[in-house]
Each structure stands twice: as C-alpha cells, then as structure tokens.
Design an enzyme around this catalytic site. Sequence first.
Site, PDB file in Angstrom:
ATOM      1  CG  ASP A  60      -0.546   0.078   2.462  1.00  0.00           C
ATOM      2  OD1 ASP A  60      -1.205   0.645   3.321  1.00  0.00           O
ATOM      3  OD2 ASP A  60       0.572  -0.426   2.672  1.00  0.00           O
ATOM      4  CG  ASP A 109      -4.599   3.520  -0.543  1.00  0.00           C
ATOM      5  OD1 ASP A 109      -5.464   2.639  -0.634  1.00  0.00           O
ATOM      6  OD2 ASP A 109      -4.357   4.131   0.506  1.00  0.00           O
ATOM      7  CD  GLU A 110      -5.066  -1.735   1.359  1.00  0.00           C
ATOM      8  OE1 GLU A 110      -5.629  -0.889   2.066  1.00  0.00           O
ATOM      9  OE2 GLU A 110      -5.265  -2.950   1.438  1.00  0.00           O
TER      10      GLU A 110
END
Length: 419
Positions: free
Chosen positions: A8, A133-134
Amino acid sequence: MRRIAHLDMDAFFASIELLRYPQLKGLPVVIGGGRRKVDDALLTAQPERDLRFIPVADFPLLKDYVGRGVITTATYAARQFGVGSAMGMMKAAKLCPQAIVLPVDFDEVRKYSRLFKSTIVEIAPQMEDRGVDEVYIDFTDVPGGQREGGRVLARLIQKAITEATGLTCSVGVAPNKLLAKMASEFNKPNGISVVHETDLQNKIWPLTCRKINGIGPKADEKLQALGIHTIGELAVLTPEFLIRHFGKATGAWMHEVAWGRDERPVVTSSEPVSMSRETTFARDLHAVRDRAELGNIFTGLCIKLAHDLASKGYAAKTIGIKLRYDDFKIATRDQTLVGHTHDAAVIRQTAGQCLKRVPLGKKLRLLGVRAGTLEKTENLPENPEKGIFNASNMPDAYIKRSLIAPENIANDALTRQLF
DNA sequence: TCTGGGGTCCTAGGACCC
DNA sequence: TCTGGGGTCCTAGGACCC
C-alpha cells in the site's frame, strides 16, 4: 512455495499533494472532503491554490467549507497530533489548529493510482486491486519472487513505483494474503517486511485481534469481553468455543486466521456487484418541510447513478434506497424489476416506490440510491421485454414480484404527494 | 463540532418452485 | 391429497473495508 505480497501506498492522498506543493513538506496537512461541495467551495474561495496554505485556525469560515466532511488522510506531521483518517474535519481542526486543509483532487488520485498499478503489473502480472492505494501481488511464479522470501522482488517493485510516481509504498510479503496484509504494516513508511510461517508466534501472536483484516470494532468488543486481546490468545481457543460465540462461519474463520492460515487466491479481475450514489446533506432535512430540496437531491442521485451505469456499460435489475436519519440509524429498501435498466426515469420511479415503504417522520441526514444485480449491457438481449428498460418500454407490471406486505406501503395522501 | 462515500459479503426469514 | 425436503430468489439489516 506460495509468496503473496500486500502493497500500500504511504499516505497516498497527502503524498500526492506534497508532490505538487513541496513547500508543504514537514508541515501538518489534512486532506479532506469526500463531499464534492466542500472541494468546490474551497476551490471557488481560493482559486489560487497557494492561497490555501493557511492554517485551519486562520480560516474563519472553515465550517462553511468543510461542513460535515471527514479527513481522507493526513501527513505524518499531522498524525503526530492524533489526527487520523475518518475523523471529522472540525475535530481535526481543533486537535491541530496549525494544520493546512486541502481538498481531495480525485482526478489526480486516479492518475497516480493507475500509474503505480501499471508499474506493478509490468513486473508481476498477478495483481489484485484493493482500492485506489492498495493491492495484493502473487510473487509465487514471478522470476526472482522467491529470493530472500520475496524481499528482492518487493525492493524492485518499490523502486520502480518511486521512479514512476515519486511516491513511496510499504510492502509485506508472506505465505498468504492475511499475513501479507499484516506484514505491510510492520515497517511504514517506505518499508519492506517479510513474514514466514515460522514467524507466527513471535510476529503475529503478540498483535491485537483488531490487526486481523476482517475483525472490526464489533467483533473486537466481543472478544475483549471474553478476555481475548491478542491473536495468540485467540489461537488458544478451540474452534468449538469460537463457533459457539461467533457462529459457524465466523468462528471457524477466526480459528484459522489466528493460526495464520488463509487460502484465498489473488483475484486479478472481478465484476462489480452494485453501484450507488449517496449524499449527506449540509443540514438535516425533513421529508415534508424540505420536500422540494429533497426531491431535487433524490432525482439528482438517480441521474448520476444512471449515468454511472451507462458509462460503465452496466444495467441493474434491483434498485434500492438508503436513508440515514438524524440519529444515525440506517434504513434500506429495495425492489427487483422484471428486467434490467440504466434509465434515470425508471430508477427514479422504482426508488420512489421504495421511499414509500420507509418511515419519514424523523429528519434525514443522508439519502442514497443503489443499483444491484448488475449485468453487462452487451450481455442483455435486444428484446425490450427481457432487455433494457427505459421510460417508454417499461411494462406496467415492472416489479418482479411483490413480497412487500401492502400494509407496509404508505399510501396516504401525503406520501403519494411526496414521492 | 460528532461521525463521507463507495463498496463487498453474510445472515435470516419467507415466498416460491420442483 | 398429503407431506417433506432442497434450492433459489427477494428483502432488510449489519459488519467490515478502503
């Protein structure tokens, strides 16, 4: 040997802003909004973005701008003050008056999201998207993915992402997704952490149960009440005991995860299950007194949802609504159609039917419209009887099957007039 | 000064069909 | 005609995640 990575991006939203405004480096910055209105207000108030670098404390009209917004993220400098994501913006302002507030630039976030993911896929094609974001990455069959337990490949990907985006990320590599997710937390920011099965006792068991992805506030509270605080304490319990307290599926799952076991594959593509639009009002609204305003918002949500569906090439068979009352209680209603639709008028009419079945005495804080049971438009037949409905070809009996007791449908003059 | 928006998955009861 | 069981669909709520 199976090697799975969880990656992340570090303080993604905030880091993107820092990239654009390097002068903010080291300063406490909170990124907030969530509500388009807030963003628009900020941008209108301060078209020159540099003008916005004012501490919250010097922002006399802050409340007007951020309203009921929450923080999306905060720089590490701001986190020192106890400010964190999901916190109300006004609360954050109080905790850290010197913080600088910036709105989220969603276009920019999406741009960087695509960029870091495409960088990963070029190196390791088996990637599972877990949000902006992951991601999870399957290292197992990637050349070099096994070296040093995955550390070498993690370092390579980390470096490639920083070169491509200027941003840093944290990576955890482990035998499965469960442990990889926990591992990525160990060494933030810009860290790499490698976990093996043999690390279970010393690295995983001392952690609190809350660190398990899937144990939230409710389950944790129940565990605490049973005197269970760490994953190690959870691992000692028998599956029977856990099943007794948490039910068959959850109890058995808890036992498995406490022992670090997780066989879920890395899923590289998936179809959406539902799409929705919702909005929290600037002030609580009443169905009767604020009828016109509510009606406009409602229609607007339906139009946006119809547009989302059509632009992504989907049609929905189930239309639903969601209300949040001023006391934060939530009510949902939905209705299944005989066919699929991405038509705003059909959505609006069906959602209106749903609204008739929900109590409207209390003030409302939020209104949402949801489309479920999605199908790709291209997979639907041309025949309008079974294909895609719009206002003109919609059959009279367009509701799939009424399982709703007539007494639950408000049919008084007032409700008829409202929706 | 409380608490955004967009999702997924699970449960559970009743309807309905075979 | 009676009885029962299994499978699936529909609806409502809730936990959880990013």
